[in-house]
Design an enzyme around this catalytic site. Sequence first.
Site, PDB file in Angstrom:
ATOM      1  N   GLU A 127      10.775 -33.400   6.901  1.00  0.00           N
ATOM      2  CA  GLU A 127       9.435 -33.183   6.359  1.00  0.00           C
ATOM      3  C   GLU A 127       8.366 -33.414   7.429  1.00  0.00           C
ATOM      4  O   GLU A 127       8.452 -34.350   8.227  1.00  0.00           O
ATOM      5  CB  GLU A 127       9.196 -34.142   5.187  1.00  0.00           C
ATOM      6  CG  GLU A 127       7.801 -34.069   4.587  1.00  0.00           C
ATOM      7  CD  GLU A 127       7.520 -35.226   3.641  1.00  0.00           C
ATOM      8  OE1 GLU A 127       6.642 -35.067   2.779  1.00  0.00           O
ATOM      9  OE2 GLU A 127       8.157 -36.294   3.786  1.00  0.00           O
ATOM     10  N   LYS A 135       5.319 -28.518  -2.101  1.00  0.00           N
ATOM     11  CA  LYS A 135       5.591 -29.724  -2.883  1.00  0.00           C
ATOM     12  C   LYS A 135       4.753 -29.715  -4.154  1.00  0.00           C
ATOM     13  O   LYS A 135       3.528 -29.570  -4.110  1.00  0.00           O
ATOM     14  CB  LYS A 135       5.275 -30.952  -2.034  1.00  0.00           C
ATOM     15  CG  LYS A 135       5.671 -32.281  -2.653  1.00  0.00           C
ATOM     16  CD  LYS A 135       5.388 -33.414  -1.673  1.00  0.00           C
ATOM     17  CE  LYS A 135       5.832 -34.756  -2.202  1.00  0.00           C
ATOM     18  NZ  LYS A 135       5.551 -35.850  -1.235  1.00  0.00           N
ATOM     19  N   CYS A 165      10.451 -34.936  -0.250  1.00  0.00           N
ATOM     20  CA  CYS A 165      10.154 -36.367  -0.247  1.00  0.00           C
ATOM     21  C   CYS A 165      10.102 -36.989  -1.642  1.00  0.00           C
ATOM     22  O   CYS A 165      11.112 -37.095  -2.318  1.00  0.00           O
ATOM     23  CB  CYS A 165       8.852 -36.603   0.522  1.00  0.00           C
ATOM     24  SG  CYS A 165       8.574 -38.326   1.014  1.00  0.00           S
TER      25      CYS A 165
END
Length: 541
Positions: A289, A358, A418
């Site tokens: 990431e 995300k 994440c």
Amino acid sequence: MYFYSLLILELTSGILLALSVPNELLQYGSFILGMIALIPHFVALEKSKNLKQAVILCFIQSLTAHLLSSYWLTFSKEFALFTLGASALGTAVLHSFFAPLFRLPSYIKSFSNSDNSPVIEFLHSNTFKAIWLASVYTVWEFVKSSGYLAYPWGTIPMCAYSQKLITQIADITGVRGVTFLISYFASSMTFLLLDYLKYSEKEIFGRNKATFSSVLLLFTLSTVYGLFQYTIKRTPIKHINAILIQQNYDPWKQPDDDQTIYDSQRLTLKGVEELQNEGKKPDLVVWSEGVLHYPFPQGSDVHYRFYPELNPLLPFLAQINAPTIIGAPYCHNFEERKFSNAAIIFNSNGEYKDYYAKMHLVPFAEHIPFSENAVLRSVLQKIVGFVVGWVPGKEFKTFEIPLSDYPGESAVISTPLCFEDAFGNIFAGLKKNGTEVFVNMTDDSWSQKKSAEYQHFVIAWYRAIEFRTTLVRSTNSGCTIVEDPSGHVIYSLPLFVQDELSCSIPVYRNFLTFYAIFGEWFCFLLICFICLTAIYIFLYR
């Protein structure tokens, strides 16, 4: 003095809970401490004299557990006020709102002793009170771990990583089934302890026989089911030859991404060579990431075709001739400064292909509500120098990866980013879109603490079991792993080292588990039980 003794019990519960989850002293936490951590909490709530005391007790227990288990949030530097401070206060306040529910059985005392109906007898029993406390606590963890302000850290299931059998029920109940098992044991022990101080041995056995019989039955059924699921032979239908890059760069010290790219390129070539020595061609390369700083899609033509100077990125990706996924910003609208934290997908020719943005952002760190308000923007700029934040994604995307060992075949992957690996609903959406392998990209290196890495890993670990799907974690500093659908970690890298992981990722038959189909049905069932019981108590007390 009496109330102070209850406060000590809550402090003890908070400390035990913090020690039961992965921490700097115990790498994967302690299941034994987790099993007893809630006993002081439940005892204090049962002995509290009024609702005000219960509210304070819930606040203290959660505040203590949160500050001790998530102390690594202080390493977020100027964001610590929003990460540790806001999350600790918010968690403690939210738990306080559950105090009336924890104390609800106290209203049953007003029932007439002459009413000997089976329902009233059950409501007076230790079995009901133990089920009630476990149900409320499970719903509390569910609420704490859901929605925009969710913070799924410091939860009871995190202590159960070592218990590979009872955790297998997650593919039916989700992770909250594990919460209920552990909290039900603790609540049962609570009433046994309280009875020990008031009744004879014979009376204690009679009052708690049904409770412990049900606890034993639940653990036995969970263990038997887990034994089957954990030991069953699962045969992959295909494999992905992959290279996972663990850059181990310090995000606080590297304003430019050139050195990180060079390091990642070197590690990638090392991985390619290792696969070639095994007679294999890489099907997928994954960097972690946030490796790249320049946004896409602009970065594909304007920047990374010529940068970094010594070995430009896009020509390098074409050289390795494999689809590559790298964490980078995605630009929706440059003028309005709308960027997303994204996984950028490149094809085997090194060309930008697609992105996944995300969807569940970290509140007050990646996104601040109402930050478009001019007054709030001014305040934020003065306090932390932080105004815009990321824009959440809106689409459950999957990507097909051609497989060199299976001509004409491909594997469908998705790339949750994440914080998203803590949320079953995100994974459910990706799974229902056809995902065969979850490829999670994470960077927790800013925390600089092993406990942060292990806590995040253990939380993500449950997703493979819930969906019976291979989970890959490609991280900046750890835990970089490949986990099969039973929870076996089949490949891993040590923490805080710069290295690569060349591996053959197993892909299994794609299907939807009970949990994938019905989601948090178990928690909704507990919510119905709590609501119906509350209505009954207030109508007939």
